[in-house]
Design a protein around this motif. Structure first.
Motif, PDB file in Angstrom:
ATOM      1  N   THR A 108       7.237   5.792  -5.910  1.00  0.00           N
ATOM      2  CA  THR A 108       6.403   4.712  -6.432  1.00  0.00           C
ATOM      3  C   THR A 108       7.199   3.609  -7.124  1.00  0.00           C
ATOM      4  OG1 THR A 108       6.028   5.913  -8.506  1.00  0.00           O
ATOM      5  CG2 THR A 108       4.454   6.279  -6.711  1.00  0.00           C
ATOM      6  N   LYS A 109       8.455   3.880  -7.444  1.00  0.00           N
ATOM      7  CA  LYS A 109       9.301   2.855  -8.072  1.00  0.00           C
ATOM      8  C   LYS A 109      10.738   3.087  -7.660  1.00  0.00           C
ATOM      9  CE  LYS A 109       9.794   5.565 -12.323  1.00  0.00           C
ATOM     10  NZ  LYS A 109       9.562   5.570 -13.790  1.00  0.00           N
ATOM     11  N   GLN A 150       0.805  -1.220   0.000  1.00  0.00           N
ATOM     12  CA  GLN A 150       0.000   0.000   0.000  1.00  0.00           C
ATOM     13  C   GLN A 150       0.839   1.271   0.000  1.00  0.00           C
ATOM     14  OE1 GLN A 150      -2.516  -1.103   3.402  1.00  0.00           O
ATOM     15  NE2 GLN A 150      -4.280  -1.162   2.030  1.00  0.00           N
ATOM     16  N   ARG A 195       5.999  -1.750  -7.092  1.00  0.00           N
ATOM     17  CA  ARG A 195       5.036  -1.753  -8.189  1.00  0.00           C
ATOM     18  C   ARG A 195       3.663  -1.374  -7.641  1.00  0.00           C
ATOM     19  NH1 ARG A 195       5.851  -7.107  -6.501  1.00  0.00           N
ATOM     20  NH2 ARG A 195       3.951  -8.330  -6.141  1.00  0.00           N
ATOM     21  N   ARG A 196       2.795  -0.905  -8.514  1.00  0.00           N
ATOM     22  CA  ARG A 196       1.445  -0.518  -8.113  1.00  0.00           C
ATOM     23  C   ARG A 196       0.581  -1.763  -7.920  1.00  0.00           C
ATOM     24  NH1 ARG A 196      -1.541   4.054  -8.375  1.00  0.00           N
ATOM     25  NH2 ARG A 196       0.118   5.134  -9.521  1.00  0.00           N
ATOM     26  N   PHE A 220       3.749   1.296  -1.737  1.00  0.00           N
ATOM     27  CA  PHE A 220       4.626   1.011  -2.878  1.00  0.00           C
ATOM     28  C   PHE A 220       5.933   0.345  -2.453  1.00  0.00           C
ATOM     29  CE2 PHE A 220       1.662   3.917  -4.755  1.00  0.00           C
ATOM     30  CZ  PHE A 220       1.563   3.513  -6.077  1.00  0.00           C
TER      31      PHE A 220
END
Length: 497
Positions: free
Chosen positions: A325-326, A252, A258-259, A254
């Motif tokens: 996020t990555k 949740q 990955r999403r 990240f």
């Protein structure tokens, strides 16, 4: 501490049967998927540990975290205490050689390739049945809960062997523990796990929608040729021999790189790679992660609201809810020869091969170990002008001279440790639960302070770990009394200069 062993150093990978130069360790997941069989092995399997350790525990153990037995007197231990259940005599002629600390439980490996566990077993993390215990702790949320002076759950508070781990002749080379899950890595690269993962909404599960809580060790079929594990609060990273990173659990924030779409949330319970290649080492905090590649580049991802990933906005700002996020390249950490990263809920430590320690992240509970009058210019302050975090990796000072060399680091949720080359421990951070091991203190510990107590004064501490409100260390007794006394005098001078 997982040794960083390198079989070869190369940025070469195979694509369509030809060598292709990779400028970054970030590639597409599809590239790895289609090229996997052609990728070379670049990471070696670590050797099993075999040095026997004396195990010390301290902190708050109201949920059986200390493993000192059921007596109510073991709920609070203010300085390191030898665990009497893990001595050579109690273990049948062997000693503990490795351990891993979760949020409220601990796993320990002995020289006979057996795993001992203790702590709260609500999620099945102990890998054994504790239902027949003489004392059962009350629900903390129950209105009539009042077991402050009562004894602990005997089965959970006393180290016992993990059951039904059918590994034949394979050696265990690493243990891993999250808040609600336990895992072991075998010498053949297989991974077994038990327990579960939790998320913001409560129980997430263990395997897809089929298994919510796994109470006995189960082999993870998606993982092969693994050489290292790294555990967060409710997720795990795995690194394989080809330098590829896998992640599974709660994503949740990240932390899986990955999403995770809500309609596919159970897919997060299956280990998957996410485009990181050529990696030699991985590490994780509660909600943020790191990877170091064979070119000494460092990547981070996950929660970053306190700069725990060592990233800020273009003007040095930080925002609540900030997330990478990555995997993102962190220039400040590259080419420093980092050998270990240890991270808590909102802060991070890094140990270099030259024995230096860098710290960054949240400040208000003194997690980073920097005195307020020596905070760097990069320190981020809140709207009231109070220091909120140190987002740029900053070298720590140990002793008055600052020239002490460090061989290991460890962190809990909000406290930190550094072990000197000759086996003393410096501690700092949140002190209310006695987790730093410095006794009864009125304030949090602002600067690294050496633990001084009778139980460990003649111990060469080799490794250290910590959970939410407790800590564990392992050491070797110094039998030469003159050498032990000389070491004590050396550090009295270092701390008093």
């Amino acid at each position: 501490m997982v040794a960083l062993e390198r079989k070869r150093k190369s940025e070469d990978s195979l694509s369509n049967g030809k060598h292709k130069k990779l400028k970054s360790s970030l590639v597409t997941s599809s590239f790895i998927l289609h090229s996997y069989s052609k990728l070379p092995n670049i990471n070696e399997t670590p050797k099993p540990k075999n040095i026997g350790l004396d195990i010390f525990v301290w902190g708050s153990g109201s949920m059986c975290e200390l493993g000192l037995g059921p007596s109510a007197s073991t709920k609070e231990v203010k300085r390191p205490r030898l665990n009497p259940y893990l001595t050579e005599e109690k273990l049948g002629g062997t000693k503990i050689v490795d351990f891993a600390v979760g949020g409220m439980h601990t796993l320990a490996l002995d020289g006979k390739n057996r795993i001992w566990s203790w702590g709260t077993n609500d999620s099945g993390v102990l890998g054994r049945d504790t239902s027949d215990s003489k004392v059962v702790l009350k629900d903390m949320d129950a209105s009539d809960s009042d077991d402050e002076d009562g004894d602990l759950n005997e089965a959970e508070s006393t180290p016992k062997l993990v059951e039904n781990l059918n590994i034949k002749e394979e050696k265990i080379i690493q243990l891993a523990a999250t808040d609600n899950l336990s895992a072991v890595l075998l010498s053949n690269g297989d991974v077994y796990a038990w327990g579960c993962f939790r998320c913001n909404e409560g129980l997430l599960g263990f395997l897809r929608s089929e298994i919510q809580i796994q109470k006995t060790p189960m082999k993870i079929p998606e993982l092969k040729n693994i050489v290292q594990l790294a555990s967060g609060k409710d997720h795990i990273l795995a690194l394989d021999s080809k330098g590829i990173v896998f992640a599974w659990g709660n994503g949740q924030q990240f932390q899986l790189g990955r999403r995770i779409l809500e309609r596919h949330r159970f897919r997060s319970l299956e280990p998957q790679q996410f485009g990181l290649y050529n990696i030699k080492y991985v590490a994780s905090g509660d909600f943020h992660c790191f990877a170091i590649d064979h070119n000494d580049k460092v990547y981070a991802w996950g929660l970053n609201q306190f700069g725990q990933c060592a990233v800020t906005g273009s003007n040095g700002e930080l925002e609540d809810g900030s997330i990478l996020t990555k995997p993102t390249l962190i220039p400040e950490l590259c080419n420093l020869g980092i050998t270990k990263i240890a991270a808590g809920e909102h802060h991070t430590l890094a140990l270099t091969g030259s024995g230096e320690v860098l710290a960054w992240g949240r400040y208000d509970m003194k997690e980073v170990g920097i005195p307020e009058d020596q905070l760097p210019k990069s320190t981020f302050k809140d709207q009231h002008g109070k220091p909120r975090s140190v987002p740029i990796p900053t070298k720590l000072k140990f002793g008055k001279t600052g020239e002490v060399l460090i061989k290991d680091i460890g962190v809990g949720s909000h406290h930190s440790f550094a072990v000197t080359n000759d086996g003393f421990v410096y501690a700092w951070g949140f002190s209310e639960t006695y987790a730093p091991g410095l006794g009864n203190l009125d304030d949090d510990v602002e600067v690294p302070t050496r633990i001084v107590n009778t139980a460990t004064k003649n111990e060469d501490i080799e490794m250290i770990g910590a959970g939410g409100q407790f800590s564990v260390s392992g050491g070797i007794k110094i039998k030469d009394e003159a050498k032990a006394e000389e070491r004590i005098e050396k550090y009295e001078d270092i701390d008093d200069e």
